[in-house]
Design a protein around this motif. Sequence first.
Motif, PDB file in Angstrom:
ATOM      1  N   ILE A  23       0.592  -1.844   0.031  1.00  0.00           N
ATOM      2  CA  ILE A  23       0.114  -0.302  -0.055  1.00  0.00           C
ATOM      3  C   ILE A  23       0.993   1.322   0.139  1.00  0.00           C
ATOM      4  CG2 ILE A  23      -1.563   0.899   1.518  1.00  0.00           C
ATOM      5  CD1 ILE A  23      -2.751  -1.208   2.457  1.00  0.00           C
ATOM      6  N   ILE A  24       0.548   2.130  -1.047  1.00  0.00           N
ATOM      7  CA  ILE A  24       1.457   3.652  -0.973  1.00  0.00           C
ATOM      8  C   ILE A  24       0.813   4.373  -0.776  1.00  0.00           C
ATOM      9  CG2 ILE A  24       2.664   4.641  -2.925  1.00  0.00           C
ATOM     10  CD1 ILE A  24       3.400   2.138  -4.492  1.00  0.00           C
ATOM     11  N   GLY A  25      -0.514   4.376  -1.242  1.00  0.00           N
ATOM     12  CA  GLY A  25      -1.209   5.378  -0.828  1.00  0.00           C
ATOM     13  C   GLY A  25      -1.797   5.893   0.465  1.00  0.00           C
ATOM     14  N   VAL A  26      -2.409   6.392   0.575  1.00  0.00           N
ATOM     15  CA  VAL A  26      -2.869   7.116   1.712  1.00  0.00           C
ATOM     16  C   VAL A  26      -4.546   7.548   1.806  1.00  0.00           C
ATOM     17  CG1 VAL A  26      -0.571   8.385   3.227  1.00  0.00           C
ATOM     18  CG2 VAL A  26      -2.464   9.812   1.548  1.00  0.00           C
ATOM     19  N   GLY A  27      -5.504   6.637   2.956  1.00  0.00           N
ATOM     20  CA  GLY A  27      -6.464   6.887   3.016  1.00  0.00           C
ATOM     21  C   GLY A  27      -7.225   7.101   4.756  1.00  0.00           C
ATOM     22  N   LYS A  28      -8.356   6.463   5.337  1.00  0.00           N
ATOM     23  CA  LYS A  28      -8.346   7.075   6.193  1.00  0.00           C
ATOM     24  C   LYS A  28      -7.706   6.135   7.564  1.00  0.00           C
ATOM     25  CE  LYS A  28     -12.457   4.356   5.808  1.00  0.00           C
ATOM     26  NZ  LYS A  28     -14.022   4.577   5.896  1.00  0.00           N
ATOM     27  N   PRO A  29      -7.937   7.113   8.872  1.00  0.00           N
ATOM     28  CA  PRO A  29      -7.129   6.238   9.977  1.00  0.00           C
ATOM     29  C   PRO A  29      -7.101   5.642  10.649  1.00  0.00           C
ATOM     30  CG  PRO A  29      -8.166   8.426  10.170  1.00  0.00           C
ATOM     31  CD  PRO A  29      -8.359   8.607   9.188  1.00  0.00           C
ATOM     32  N   GLU A  30      -8.241   4.994  10.161  1.00  0.00           N
ATOM     33  CA  GLU A  30      -8.682   3.592  11.053  1.00  0.00           C
ATOM     34  C   GLU A  30      -9.405   2.942   8.996  1.00  0.00           C
ATOM     35  OE1 GLU A  30      -9.974   3.396  14.817  1.00  0.00           O
ATOM     36  OE2 GLU A  30      -8.882   4.563  14.628  1.00  0.00           O
ATOM     37  N   GLN A  31      -8.688   1.135   9.077  1.00  0.00           N
ATOM     38  CA  GLN A  31      -9.722   1.159   8.357  1.00  0.00           C
ATOM     39  C   GLN A  31      -9.702  -0.857   8.862  1.00  0.00           C
ATOM     40  OE1 GLN A  31      -8.488   1.710   4.179  1.00  0.00           O
ATOM     41  NE2 GLN A  31      -7.343   3.025   4.583  1.00  0.00           N
ATOM     42  N   SER A  32     -10.829  -1.293   7.756  1.00  0.00           N
ATOM     43  CA  SER A  32     -11.008  -2.561   8.102  1.00  0.00           C
ATOM     44  C   SER A  32     -10.313  -3.602   7.338  1.00  0.00           C
ATOM     45  CB  SER A  32     -12.120  -3.315   8.442  1.00  0.00           C
ATOM     46  OG  SER A  32     -13.251  -2.783   6.767  1.00  0.00           O
ATOM     47  N   MET A  33     -10.017  -4.443   7.740  1.00  0.00           N
ATOM     48  CA  MET A  33      -9.507  -5.689   6.549  1.00  0.00           C
ATOM     49  C   MET A  33      -9.468  -7.323   6.892  1.00  0.00           C
ATOM     50  SD  MET A  33      -6.155  -4.606   5.044  1.00  0.00           S
ATOM     51  CE  MET A  33      -4.840  -2.805   4.976  1.00  0.00           C
ATOM     52  N   PRO A  34     -10.053  -8.087   5.384  1.00  0.00           N
ATOM     53  CA  PRO A  34     -10.409  -9.008   5.435  1.00  0.00           C
ATOM     54  C   PRO A  34      -9.906 -10.153   6.067  1.00  0.00           C
ATOM     55  CG  PRO A  34     -10.138  -8.623   3.351  1.00  0.00           C
ATOM     56  CD  PRO A  34      -9.522  -6.981   4.451  1.00  0.00           C
ATOM     57  N   PHE A  35      -9.881 -10.002   7.536  1.00  0.00           N
ATOM     58  CA  PHE A  35      -8.641 -10.635   7.961  1.00  0.00           C
ATOM     59  C   PHE A  35      -8.998 -12.071   7.796  1.00  0.00           C
ATOM     60  CE2 PHE A  35      -6.785 -13.146  12.297  1.00  0.00           C
ATOM     61  CZ  PHE A  35      -6.006 -12.421  12.017  1.00  0.00           C
ATOM     62  N   MET A  36      -9.985 -13.061   8.247  1.00  0.00           N
ATOM     63  CA  MET A  36      -9.696 -14.592   7.894  1.00  0.00           C
ATOM     64  C   MET A  36      -8.858 -14.934   6.353  1.00  0.00           C
ATOM     65  SD  MET A  36      -9.571 -15.800  10.419  1.00  0.00           S
ATOM     66  CE  MET A  36      -9.172 -17.621   9.617  1.00  0.00           C
ATOM     67  N   HIS A  37      -9.395 -13.910   5.287  1.00  0.00           N
ATOM     68  CA  HIS A  37      -9.034 -14.309   3.686  1.00  0.00           C
ATOM     69  C   HIS A  37      -7.738 -13.904   4.442  1.00  0.00           C
ATOM     70  CE1 HIS A  37      -9.448 -14.488  -0.179  1.00  0.00           C
ATOM     71  NE2 HIS A  37      -7.822 -13.450  -0.598  1.00  0.00           N
ATOM     72  N   LEU A  38      -6.756 -12.642   4.129  1.00  0.00           N
ATOM     73  CA  LEU A  38      -5.783 -12.652   4.062  1.00  0.00           C
ATOM     74  C   LEU A  38      -4.828 -13.537   5.386  1.00  0.00           C
ATOM     75  CD1 LEU A  38      -5.434  -8.782   5.261  1.00  0.00           C
ATOM     76  CD2 LEU A  38      -4.857  -9.513   3.083  1.00  0.00           C
ATOM     77  N   SER A  39      -5.503 -14.198   5.815  1.00  0.00           N
ATOM     78  CA  SER A  39      -4.994 -15.416   6.792  1.00  0.00           C
ATOM     79  C   SER A  39      -5.350 -16.558   6.208  1.00  0.00           C
ATOM     80  CB  SER A  39      -5.100 -15.788   8.887  1.00  0.00           C
ATOM     81  OG  SER A  39      -4.810 -16.388   9.081  1.00  0.00           O
ATOM     82  N   ALA A  40      -5.812 -16.897   5.910  1.00  0.00           N
ATOM     83  CA  ALA A  40      -5.766 -18.314   5.040  1.00  0.00           C
ATOM     84  C   ALA A  40      -5.453 -18.316   3.766  1.00  0.00           C
ATOM     85  CB  ALA A  40      -7.815 -18.620   5.254  1.00  0.00           C
ATOM     86  N   ASN A  41      -4.822 -17.373   3.087  1.00  0.00           N
ATOM     87  CA  ASN A  41      -4.367 -17.367   1.767  1.00  0.00           C
ATOM     88  C   ASN A  41      -3.008 -17.175   2.193  1.00  0.00           C
ATOM     89  OD1 ASN A  41      -6.168 -17.801  -0.515  1.00  0.00           O
ATOM     90  ND2 ASN A  41      -7.572 -16.427   1.043  1.00  0.00           N
ATOM     91  N   GLU A  42      -2.532 -16.452   3.616  1.00  0.00           N
ATOM     92  CA  GLU A  42      -0.886 -15.714   3.292  1.00  0.00           C
ATOM     93  C   GLU A  42      -0.381 -14.574   2.378  1.00  0.00           C
ATOM     94  OE1 GLU A  42       1.541 -18.406   3.377  1.00  0.00           O
ATOM     95  OE2 GLU A  42       1.295 -20.403   5.170  1.00  0.00           O
ATOM     96  N   ILE A  43      -1.302 -13.696   2.726  1.00  0.00           N
ATOM     97  CA  ILE A  43      -1.456 -12.693   1.829  1.00  0.00           C
ATOM     98  C   ILE A  43      -0.827 -11.945   3.022  1.00  0.00           C
ATOM     99  CG2 ILE A  43      -2.220 -10.261   0.589  1.00  0.00           C
ATOM    100  CD1 ILE A  43      -4.567 -12.486   0.176  1.00  0.00           C
TER     101      ILE A  43
END
Length: 386
Positions: free
Chosen positions: A303-323
């Motif tokens: 992530i190069i861009g800047v955005g909102k101070p707090e954002q959500s992430m698809p945590f389990m998709h990241l975890s289960a796919n080792e992204i």
Amino acid sequence: MSAAGLSKELYDPNFVLKHPEFKILNAGEVPAPGSNIACAYNHKNEIHLINKPIPKAGEGQVVVHVRATGICGSDVHFWKHGAIGSMIVTDECGSGHESSGTVLEVGPGVTQWKVGDRVAIEAGIPCSKPLCDFCRTGRYNACPDIVFFSTPPYHGTLTRFHLHPAAWLHKLPDSVSFEEGALMEPLAVALAGIERANLRLGDPVLICGAGPIGLITMLAAHAAGATPIVLTDVVESRLKFAENLLPGVKTVAIERVLSPKEQAAKIVARFGFQPALALECTGVESSVHTAIYSMKFGGMVFIIGVGKPEQSMPFMHLSANEIDVKFQYRYANQYPKAIRLVEAGLINVKPLVTHRYSLENAVDAFETAHDFSKGAIKVQIIDGQS
């Protein structure tokens, strides 16, 4: 590196704000010829020209006549929203950090520059002290005492005459124009991202966002040998611009009615496979999610861009796919590389400048940069006045 000219106290904004020559110019007011005007925003979301004192070079410093300055998205954000994260506009703050110009005056102890030298201005000035771990190890973008011109409270480089440490200027070859020199700053952002993302020859890459940073990242990724490159944006005209800028780039229009998973499916179809790397240049939460859902198992979203101070992430998709998800804060050690690449013709940044304004019309330039309907990619302010 000599510490001369590096103290942050030397660039205290109160030197400008409390000087008897400081003045906010009224709309339509014609500045005096040769005056040191600048474009500033404030905490009331106003933007206007100001008159500043002409600086005098001290030890280790130079005065630069700024010839070209680009308007960055962060400049517009500070104007319209008054803050980026913890960086908050509290008073009049001069804009601009993408600049180049000519040396007008050199201070005592400066031997590497002479009057008339053409330079690109690196706007982030770290403390450079041996006790600073970040400066000592070369990651000076993390220096806690950095002065970054145009980041509140420090006044920026969108001014006629700018005082700068001699150590943080970079020589422009004769073949590189002032407009190109001003584009070294966003190119440094792109190069830092490509370096930290470990992009390699032949890597397919998804680039999210076809604004100035996304486009210059696309050019840099192409120069680094990435293929294929897929570029996304919500603005069709920017995708058309990208296709003309880099024939062969594959574009995908972002449809606001689609979910990130649905949009990711379109991106994967455009590639013909799931890529392993995304360079996210918007900082928009939905775009970050789209990049994540586009990645193969073990991929990376950088992530190069800047955005909102707090954002959500698809945590389990990241975890289960080792992204992996990585971030970038500005850049370090990129200006010399950027200048070499442009001088050698490996990256052509000239087409990115679509709109030009005089320094006296800098407020109009900001209005154009803010209004997507104007079709601007990079708006620059040019000052030819001696």
